[in-house]
Motif scaffolding. Structure first.
Motif, PDB file in Angstrom:
ATOM      1  N   GLN A 400     -26.952 -16.566 -31.152  1.00 48.45           N
ATOM      2  CA  GLN A 400     -26.422 -15.956 -29.925  1.00 48.45           C
ATOM      3  C   GLN A 400     -27.326 -16.232 -28.718  1.00 48.45           C
ATOM      4  OE1 GLN A 400     -23.320 -14.412 -29.774  1.00 48.45           O
ATOM      5  NE2 GLN A 400     -23.229 -15.351 -31.812  1.00 48.45           N
ATOM      6  N   PRO A 401     -26.757 -16.190 -27.512  1.00 46.02           N
ATOM      7  CA  PRO A 401     -27.528 -16.550 -26.302  1.00 46.02           C
ATOM      8  C   PRO A 401     -28.801 -15.729 -26.117  1.00 46.02           C
ATOM      9  CG  PRO A 401     -25.192 -16.344 -25.789  1.00 46.02           C
ATOM     10  CD  PRO A 401     -25.336 -15.916 -27.215  1.00 46.02           C
ATOM     11  N   ASP A 402     -28.810 -14.501 -26.643  1.00 49.01           N
ATOM     12  CA  ASP A 402     -30.005 -13.674 -26.431  1.00 49.01           C
ATOM     13  C   ASP A 402     -31.056 -13.884 -27.529  1.00 49.01           C
ATOM     14  OD1 ASP A 402     -28.725 -12.532 -28.544  1.00 49.01           O
ATOM     15  OD2 ASP A 402     -28.474 -10.550 -27.652  1.00 49.01           O
ATOM     16  N   GLU A 403     -30.823 -14.865 -28.395  1.00 51.96           N
ATOM     17  CA  GLU A 403     -31.772 -15.082 -29.497  1.00 51.96           C
ATOM     18  C   GLU A 403     -32.741 -16.246 -29.246  1.00 51.96           C
ATOM     19  OE1 GLU A 403     -29.865 -13.743 -33.603  1.00 51.96           O
ATOM     20  OE2 GLU A 403     -28.535 -15.118 -32.563  1.00 51.96           O
ATOM     21  N   PHE A 404     -32.685 -16.841 -28.023  1.00 52.45           N
ATOM     22  CA  PHE A 404     -33.594 -17.955 -27.718  1.00 52.45           C
ATOM     23  C   PHE A 404     -34.914 -17.447 -27.174  1.00 52.45           C
ATOM     24  CE2 PHE A 404     -29.400 -19.808 -27.656  1.00 52.45           C
ATOM     25  CZ  PHE A 404     -29.577 -20.963 -28.373  1.00 52.45           C
ATOM     26  N   PRO A 426     -21.613 -19.729 -27.947  1.00 52.15           N
ATOM     27  CA  PRO A 426     -20.291 -19.084 -27.872  1.00 52.15           C
ATOM     28  C   PRO A 426     -19.517 -19.520 -26.622  1.00 52.15           C
ATOM     29  CG  PRO A 426     -21.972 -17.475 -28.477  1.00 52.15           C
ATOM     30  CD  PRO A 426     -22.694 -18.738 -28.096  1.00 52.15           C
ATOM     31  N   HIS A 427     -20.212 -19.598 -25.512  1.00 54.13           N
ATOM     32  CA  HIS A 427     -19.523 -19.986 -24.279  1.00 54.13           C
ATOM     33  C   HIS A 427     -19.043 -21.431 -24.353  1.00 54.13           C
ATOM     34  CE1 HIS A 427     -19.334 -21.318 -19.970  1.00 54.13           C
ATOM     35  NE2 HIS A 427     -18.536 -20.264 -19.968  1.00 54.13           N
ATOM     36  N   GLN A 428     -19.875 -22.272 -24.959  1.00 54.68           N
ATOM     37  CA  GLN A 428     -19.514 -23.683 -25.105  1.00 54.68           C
ATOM     38  C   GLN A 428     -18.241 -23.820 -25.947  1.00 54.68           C
ATOM     39  OE1 GLN A 428     -23.078 -25.667 -26.334  1.00 54.68           O
ATOM     40  NE2 GLN A 428     -22.383 -27.671 -25.679  1.00 54.68           N
ATOM     41  N   LEU A 429     -18.153 -23.025 -27.002  1.00 56.36           N
ATOM     42  CA  LEU A 429     -16.975 -23.072 -27.874  1.00 56.36           C
ATOM     43  C   LEU A 429     -15.733 -22.598 -27.116  1.00 56.36           C
ATOM     44  CD1 LEU A 429     -15.842 -23.615 -30.726  1.00 56.36           C
ATOM     45  CD2 LEU A 429     -16.284 -21.210 -31.260  1.00 56.36           C
ATOM     46  N   THR A 430     -15.909 -21.549 -26.314  1.00 51.73           N
ATOM     47  CA  THR A 430     -14.779 -21.054 -25.521  1.00 51.73           C
ATOM     48  C   THR A 430     -14.297 -22.138 -24.558  1.00 51.73           C
ATOM     49  OG1 THR A 430     -15.700 -18.848 -25.665  1.00 51.73           O
ATOM     50  CG2 THR A 430     -14.031 -19.203 -23.978  1.00 51.73           C
ATOM     51  N   MET A 431     -15.255 -22.802 -23.918  1.00 46.71           N
ATOM     52  CA  MET A 431     -14.880 -23.901 -23.003  1.00 46.71           C
ATOM     53  C   MET A 431     -14.071 -24.965 -23.738  1.00 46.71           C
ATOM     54  SD  MET A 431     -18.311 -24.647 -20.693  1.00 46.71           S
ATOM     55  CE  MET A 431     -17.620 -26.040 -19.778  1.00 46.71           C
ATOM     56  N   GLY A 820     -18.290  -7.986 -33.731  1.00 44.77           N
ATOM     57  CA  GLY A 820     -19.520  -8.489 -34.346  1.00 44.77           C
ATOM     58  C   GLY A 820     -20.546  -8.867 -33.293  1.00 44.77           C
ATOM     59  N   ALA A 821     -20.083  -9.568 -32.260  1.00 44.15           N
ATOM     60  CA  ALA A 821     -20.986  -9.993 -31.188  1.00 44.15           C
ATOM     61  C   ALA A 821     -21.581  -8.766 -30.502  1.00 44.15           C
ATOM     62  CB  ALA A 821     -20.222 -10.849 -30.177  1.00 44.15           C
ATOM     63  N   ALA A 822     -20.718  -7.756 -30.321  1.00 44.52           N
ATOM     64  CA  ALA A 822     -21.182  -6.532 -29.651  1.00 44.52           C
ATOM     65  C   ALA A 822     -22.269  -5.862 -30.491  1.00 44.52           C
ATOM     66  CB  ALA A 822     -20.004  -5.577 -29.437  1.00 44.52           C
ATOM     67  N   THR A 823     -22.059  -5.848 -31.808  1.00 49.05           N
ATOM     68  CA  THR A 823     -23.037  -5.225 -32.700  1.00 49.05           C
ATOM     69  C   THR A 823     -24.384  -5.921 -32.579  1.00 49.05           C
ATOM     70  OG1 THR A 823     -21.215  -4.898 -34.221  1.00 49.05           O
ATOM     71  CG2 THR A 823     -23.416  -4.483 -35.065  1.00 49.05           C
ATOM     72  N   ARG A 824     -24.327  -7.275 -32.588  1.00 46.46           N
ATOM     73  CA  ARG A 824     -25.576  -8.024 -32.515  1.00 46.46           C
ATOM     74  C   ARG A 824     -26.303  -7.742 -31.206  1.00 46.46           C
ATOM     75  NH1 ARG A 824     -22.733 -11.739 -35.482  1.00 46.46           N
ATOM     76  NH2 ARG A 824     -21.767 -12.585 -33.639  1.00 46.46           N
ATOM     77  N   THR A 825     -25.540  -7.713 -30.123  1.00 42.48           N
ATOM     78  CA  THR A 825     -26.147  -7.461 -28.814  1.00 42.48           C
ATOM     79  C   THR A 825     -26.828  -6.093 -28.827  1.00 42.48           C
ATOM     80  OG1 THR A 825     -24.275  -8.643 -27.905  1.00 42.48           O
ATOM     81  CG2 THR A 825     -25.675  -7.499 -26.346  1.00 42.48           C
ATOM     82  N   LYS A 826     -26.139  -5.139 -29.422  1.00 43.21           N
ATOM     83  CA  LYS A 826     -26.680  -3.785 -29.465  1.00 43.21           C
ATOM     84  C   LYS A 826     -27.994  -3.764 -30.249  1.00 43.21           C
ATOM     85  CE  LYS A 826     -25.183   0.963 -30.377  1.00 43.21           C
ATOM     86  NZ  LYS A 826     -26.037   1.269 -31.537  1.00 43.21           N
ATOM     87  N   LYS A 827     -27.965  -4.445 -31.387  1.00 45.84           N
ATOM     88  CA  LYS A 827     -29.154  -4.491 -32.239  1.00 45.84           C
ATOM     89  C   LYS A 827     -30.375  -4.999 -31.477  1.00 45.84           C
ATOM     90  CE  LYS A 827     -27.908  -5.198 -37.018  1.00 45.84           C
ATOM     91  NZ  LYS A 827     -27.505  -6.290 -37.897  1.00 45.84           N
ATOM     92  N   SER A 828     -30.198  -6.132 -30.777  1.00 50.14           N
ATOM     93  CA  SER A 828     -31.357  -6.715 -30.109  1.00 50.14           C
ATOM     94  C   SER A 828     -31.806  -5.803 -28.964  1.00 50.14           C
ATOM     95  CB  SER A 828     -31.034  -8.119 -29.608  1.00 50.14           C
ATOM     96  OG  SER A 828     -29.980  -8.057 -28.679  1.00 50.14           O
ATOM     97  N   ALA A 829     -30.833  -5.115 -28.368  1.00 50.18           N
ATOM     98  CA  ALA A 829     -31.198  -4.185 -27.300  1.00 50.18           C
ATOM     99  C   ALA A 829     -32.067  -3.063 -27.880  1.00 50.18           C
ATOM    100  CB  ALA A 829     -29.945  -3.608 -26.656  1.00 50.18           C
ATOM    101  N   ASP A 830     -31.676  -2.623 -29.094  1.00 53.50           N
ATOM    102  CA  ASP A 830     -32.444  -1.559 -29.756  1.00 53.50           C
ATOM    103  C   ASP A 830     -33.877  -2.006 -30.022  1.00 53.50           C
ATOM    104  OD1 ASP A 830     -29.744  -0.239 -31.808  1.00 53.50           O
ATOM    105  OD2 ASP A 830     -30.287   0.053 -29.699  1.00 53.50           O
ATOM    106  N   THR A 831     -33.983  -3.265 -30.488  1.00 56.33           N
ATOM    107  CA  THR A 831     -35.304  -3.781 -30.844  1.00 56.33           C
ATOM    108  C   THR A 831     -36.222  -3.811 -29.628  1.00 56.33           C
ATOM    109  OG1 THR A 831     -34.062  -5.238 -32.270  1.00 56.33           O
ATOM    110  CG2 THR A 831     -36.415  -5.633 -32.133  1.00 56.33           C
TER     111      THR A 831
END
Lengths: 833, 293
Positions: A400-404, A426-431, A820-831
């Motif tokens: 995910q974009p926030d994992e770099f 994810p954005h690239q795939l959407t494009m 799923g994406a929302a969950t991951r974002t939340k997790k990293s925010a928690d960390t």
């Protein structure tokens, strides 16, 4: 800094010259002068001992000046050629001698060198050399290498040059966690770079100066220079190597030194006359390099959402007869296989195998197309097993974009950690999905069906490590007439480096683009360089040029400030003029600044005359050139990155299959590419388009056809099917769409990532996917021809192959993915909190 | 890739050319005639053949004519494929010429390669060899002994082998006109555009008088390339009357394709049946277009 050129689709300054016959290629060097020409006698056998060589009859040919055999070599030149990139896992490296000693290991290996007044006579004489061979059984394929009943090298009984096992995470735990597992084999055939200009070498010995000038159609002139100096025992500074205009490389010309790069200078020195050798097409097929041949066995575990919990890959890499470039290719395959995904655990185990075939060294993509083929076929098979949309399964596995920066936990080709610097998959795939209309193909399928055709669509994603180190350097020299000379040691093969590097220099210096001259690959101009490969020119030399230009600019401002009696921070350079910010009438031409930078001011030109009006502040207690200063207006700097920068791409194609003849037609091709900031979007588009063309070659046409004796059956462009323009989707006809996403690299001063190899990498993977989608049975081996597809269809009809269903994205699944994406974002925010 | 030494001759007349060929033959020398060179020169460069003598006929006057009459098209030995391809009158009289020539290699090769040269090369994968046989054409050869006309069926004797004698020069080829009311088509499948065909089929269909009061009888013949040692022609009238499946079965049984690195014999057999049906359909569509016009 103004941005007048960086990012603009500026027309390539090279093109008028190169497209109107004004290029100066290797075979043009010395034209019209008395130059001796060489021809090489090459082995007709794949595996043989040399009992004896009789050159008596050949020496009788009129016009022959010399014939060289191994026995004529002594000292370093008689040693095997170097292993350029050793690796602890490469336990049995083998390289050839410049001329075969007593053994040949593939058809095409150089056995004798004939030098004559022209190439015709040299070939007449070569034909008269009598070699007595003891022919041995050949290892002509990976299967034969693995069986190890025959030996490519007598002292490597298992035919294994290298074995490397890499593991990340807990594989057993990953499989235990999996709710599904799949196991399958995949296969990719051999192809080759096949630049339109083959290799070539010209050497001229200057006896008065005891110096050697060599021109080579190479991707690495500085290293060729070092190799020649070492092999022929000439001081390095007495050797110059220049890469003239080079008609394509695509990787094959990064390997060095070739036997001919040593033997041509060797002969020129011995004979005291310039000697030239220009490789012909057959020679290129049988004595340069090939790449791509690999057999993979995959075991993958995944959960109900298609998330990969464990990936286990075992593969065999065909390295041909020699390993001069180490095991770079299989290392790249094993690491870049992961692409934009993050499997729970990963084990990759490879064997690099000897065969009695042409050696294998990098070809554009360098191991990546195979890795991407394996990973993307795996994604498709997971989607198939779960009855889910192929794009959906990919998205479920993305980093995910926030994992770099994202650490894959492996060691990359440069010996450094495989850490992705930036990206937004994810954005690239959407494009890409929007570009294709991925979720609404129904109408196009119906239209194809109405014309009696089967329509299929496929996609593939990849991440490409680009701009590998260790360094590149650049020199920027501002002349007294205001023009600027830029030199970098890496070479050009037609990519547009002169244009791209001039764009960077122009913006950095504030000088008009037209005033900049760029030289690449000339050791007289820049001595330290690595070479052109691994999509590294914009990243490495682009950054070095930017840094060198900044150094030159800093000095220009300092000298100008002294002349204008002001603070250098108040100055700027605009259109080649140094001027006061906000008061542009206070100014001085950059050329004049260059004159001022040199205390010796003979008024040779107008710039020097103009400079006399600027007295500056002189302190008569100081020397004219300060202790830490130099005369002249120059900047030199090097760029050395901590590690590679990772570009990414996602491609898709719509294919039509004739269900009767199995003819395969690519109807449309789509690319969404991300190489960070674009220096010149037109050049990037050309690179990507050209890469796609080569990728289509690898997917549908190109294959090295060795028979079981190790004879290459298709060593010509008549039978080795490089695609013509008629086989490639044309952008101008709306058959190819190219989109860009820009996630700048944080690793270099200009935010760029490499683009040179990108186009070729995913093509086999997505064409296989698209064909499978059209015909409804699996495609696990590439390239694929209509004949191959017919044979697969016969097997499918006989019940030997499973049916591949087509699954669309379900609205509920799309919701799940978002959650799923929302969950991951939340997790990293928690960390982070 | 440089040819072995050879001696080059540049005659200006047919008489000089055949005299040279005769003299070399008498001395037991191996000579080849050079016209467009599109097959010969690569063979020389790769030293797959090393003839000691080349008789270059490019300077011979009078060999570059295309003569069109209601009977057919006569093509001189120096007529390039490209010239014949764009000759409207020739292609009106025999449309198979351009239908096939469009598939002969690439424009640059067609600009130099000669139609008669490709016939003399006798490659069974050549489009024009198939057209010559399908149209029932002939080749006129000349030597010091005089001229003779060789019917297509006798001209091709094996792969890359014609019935020309070593001292004979192929002077011209004659392609008879398409019969009145006939429709023609030429289809092929190649790996890449312009490559040697994996298989190719030329078709000539001629609608005949009505049989009973129902469907008219149709004469159907097809010429094949790349699937036999010499160009093959089949009369498929009865097969066509029995249906497309019958055409495919008859064709697949009659041909003898070989395996090579580009396709298996099986695959060639498979697609040749399909290409034959497609060629016949296309030729029939032309007949209907003619009738409608």
């Amino acid at each position: 800094m103004g941005q007048r050129y960086f990012g603009e689709p500026i027309r390539r300054t090279e093109d008028i010259r190169l497209t109107t016959g004004q290029g100066h290629y290797l075979d043009d060097i010395g034209a019209g002068q008395p130059v001796l020409e060489a021809a090489f006698l090459r082995s007709p056998h794949a595996n043989a001992r040399i009992r004896s060589i009789d050159i008596a009859d050949a020496l009788d040919v009129e016009g022959v000046r010399a014939i060289y055999l191994y026995e004529d070599l002594a000292g370093p030149v008689a040693e095997p050629l170097p292993v350029l990139i050793p690796h602890p896992a490469l336990t049995a490296p083998r390289t050839p001698y410049a001329l075969a000693k007593d053994r040949v290991h593939h058809v095409g290996q150089a056995v004798a060198m004939v030098v004559a007044e022209n190439r015709y006579l040299a070939e007449d004489a070569a034909e008269r050399i009598v070699v007595d061979y003891e022919v041995l059984p050949a290892v002509a394929s990976l299967d034969m290498a693995r069986a190890a009943e025959r030996h490519a090298h007598d002292d490597v009984p298992d035919n294994i040059s290298a074995h490397l096992l890499q593991t990340v995470g807990d594989l057993d735990a990953g499989f235990a966690k999996a709710t599904h597992t799949l196991e399958f084999d995949l296969h990719v055939e051999r192809s080759a770079s096949t630049p339109l200009e083959g290799k070539g070498v010209y050497a001229k010995w200057d006896a008065d100066d005891s110096s050697l000038r060599v021109y080579s159609s190479t991707q690495a002139s500085t290293s060729v220079r070092a190799a020649i100096a070492a092999k022929l025992e000439i001081p390095l500074l007495k050797v110059e190597v220049i890469a003239p205009d080079v008609g394509g490389g695509f990787g094959v010309k990064i390997a060095h030194p070739w036997p001919e790069e040593i033997m041509v200078p060797f002969a020129a020195i011995r004979l005291g006359q310039p000697v030239k050798w220009a490789e012909d097409r057959r020679e290129h097929f049988i004595s340069a390099s090939h790449e791509r041949g690999q057999d993979h066995h995959v075991r993958v575990g995944f959960d109900d959402n298609g998330v990969v919990t464990a990936l286990d890959v075992l593969f065999y890499h065909d390295n041909g007869a020699f390993t001069p470039y180490g095991i770079i290719n299989p290392i790249i395959t094993s690491t870049q296989l992961l692409g934009p995904y993050k499997p729970g655990a990963y084990r990759v185990d490879f064997y690099s195998m000897y065969t009695n075939t042409v050696q294998v060294t990098p070809y554009r993509g360098a191991g990546r197309p195979q890795g991407v083929f394996v990973m993307e076929r795996t994604m498709d098979k997971i989607a198939q097993a779960l009855g889910r949309d192929r794009a959906e399964v990919r998205a479920a596995n993305f980093i995910q974009p926030d994992e770099f920066p994202y650490d894959q936990g492996l060691i990359f080709q440069d010996g450094r950690p495989l850490i992705y610097d930036s990206g937004n998959y994810p954005h690239q795939l959407t494009m890409l999905k929007d570009m294709i209309g991925w979720d609404s193909m129904g109408e196009r399928r119906a239209d194809a069906a109405s014309r009696g055709k089967l329509l299929g669509v496929g996609m593939a994603c990849y991440v490409e490590g680009t701009g590998v180190g260790p360094y590149e350097g650049a020199h920027v020299h501002i002349q007294t007439d205001g023009t600027v000379d830029v030199a970098t040691g890496l070479t050009s093969q037609g990519q547009g480096h002169q244009t791209m590097l001039a764009q960077i220099t122009a913006d950095e210096l504030g000088v008009p683009f037209e005033k900049i001259r760029v030289v690449t690959g000339d050791t007289r101009r820049f001595g330290y360089a690595v070479g052109t490969f691994a999509s590294r020119t914009a990243v490495m030399s682009g950054s070095a040029v930017a840094l060198a230009a900044r150094a030159a600019k800093a000095k220009a401002l300092r000298v100008a400030a002294n002349a204008l009696e002001c603070n250098e921070n108040d100055l700027e350079i605009v259109d080649g003029v140094v001027q006061m910010k906000g008061a542009p009438d206070t100014k001085i031409d950059l050329g004049t600044v260059a004159v001022l930078s040199n205390p010796l001011r003979y008024a040779f030109d107008k710039a020097a005359q103009a400079a006399t009006q600027f007295q500056g502040v002189d302190d008569f207690d100081k020397p004219p050139v300060a202790e830490d200063d130099e005369p002249g207006l120059e900047g030199k700097d090097y760029y050395s990155p901590p590690r590679s920068t990772f570009a990414s791409g996602m491609h898709a194609a719509v294919v039509e299959i004739d269900p009767e003849t199995f003819d395969i037609h690519i109807d449309k091709y789509y690319v969404v590419h991300d190489c960070g900031r674009l220096v010149n979007p037109m050049i990037v588009a050309g690179q990507v388009h050209g890469g796609v063309a080569q990728g289509i070659g690898g997917a549908l046409y190109e294959k090295m056809e060795y028979d079981e004796d190790g004879q290459l059956q298709n060593a010509s462009f008549m039978d080795f099917l490089m695609p013509y323009v008629t086989e490639i989707p044309q952008k101008e006809l709306g058959q190819l769409e190219l989109g860009h996403q820009e996630t700048p690299s944080p690793l270099n001063p200009i935010g760029v990532k490499g683009a040179g190899e990108a186009g070729v990498i995913p093509v086999s993977a997505l064409i296989a996917s698209a064909i499978e989608d059209a015909v409804g049975f699996p495609v696990d081996s590439m390239p694929i021809s209509p004949n191959d597809l017919y044979r697969l269809h016969e097997r499918f009809a006989a019940g030997e192959l499973p049916h591949v269903e087509r699954y669309a994205a379900s609205p509920s699944a799309a919701t799940r993915a978002r959650r799923g994406a929302a969950t991951r974002t939340k997790k990293s925010a928690d960390t982070s909190s | 890739m440089k040819p072995a030494p050879f001696r080059m001759y540049a005659p200006h007349t047919v008489a000089q050319a055949v005299a040279t060929l005769a003299a070399l033959e008498a001395e037991g020398q191996h000579a080849k005639v050079l016209a467009g060179g599109q097959s010969l020169v690569p063979v020389l460069a790769m030293r797959l053949a090393e003839p000691g003598h080349l008789v270059d006929i490019n300077g011979v006057a009078g060999l570059d004519a295309i003569d069109v009459s209601s009977a057919g098209v006569r093509v001189g030995a120096l007529v390039r494929h490209a010239e014949l391809l764009r000759h409207a009158e020739a292609n009106r009289v025999q449309p198979l010429l351009s239908q096939a020539l469009n598939l002969v290699a690439h424009a640059t090769i067609r600009n130099r390669g000669t139609t008669v040269g490709s016939l003399a090369h006798a490659d069974p994968s050549g489009e024009m060899t198939a057209v010559l046989v399908l149209t029932g054409g002939s080749v006129t050869a000349v030597s010091v002994r005089g001229e003779r006309e060789i019917p297509a069926a006798e001209f091709f004797v094996g792969p890359l082998e014609s019935s020309l004698a070593a001292d004979e020069l192929a002077l011209s080829a004659f392609f008879p006109a398409a019969p009145a009311g006939a429709g023609t088509a030429f289809v092929e499948m190649a790996r890449r555009h312009g490559d040697y065909a994996l298989s190719g089929v030329g078709a000539v269909v001629i609608p005949g008088p009505s049989r009973d009061e129902g469907a008219p009888t149709i004469s159907v013949s097809c010429g094949f390339l790349s699937v036999s040692e010499t160009p093959l022609v089949l009369d498929l009238s009865d097969a066509w009357a029995a249906g497309e499946d019958s055409v495919m079965a008859v064709v697949r049984a009659a041909i003898d394709p070989q395996d090579d690195i580009h396709a298996s014999a099986d695959y060639r057999r498979h697609i040749t049946g399909i290409l034959a049906v497609r060629a016949i359909r296309e030729a029939l569509a032309r007949v209907r277009e003619e009738q409608a016009a």
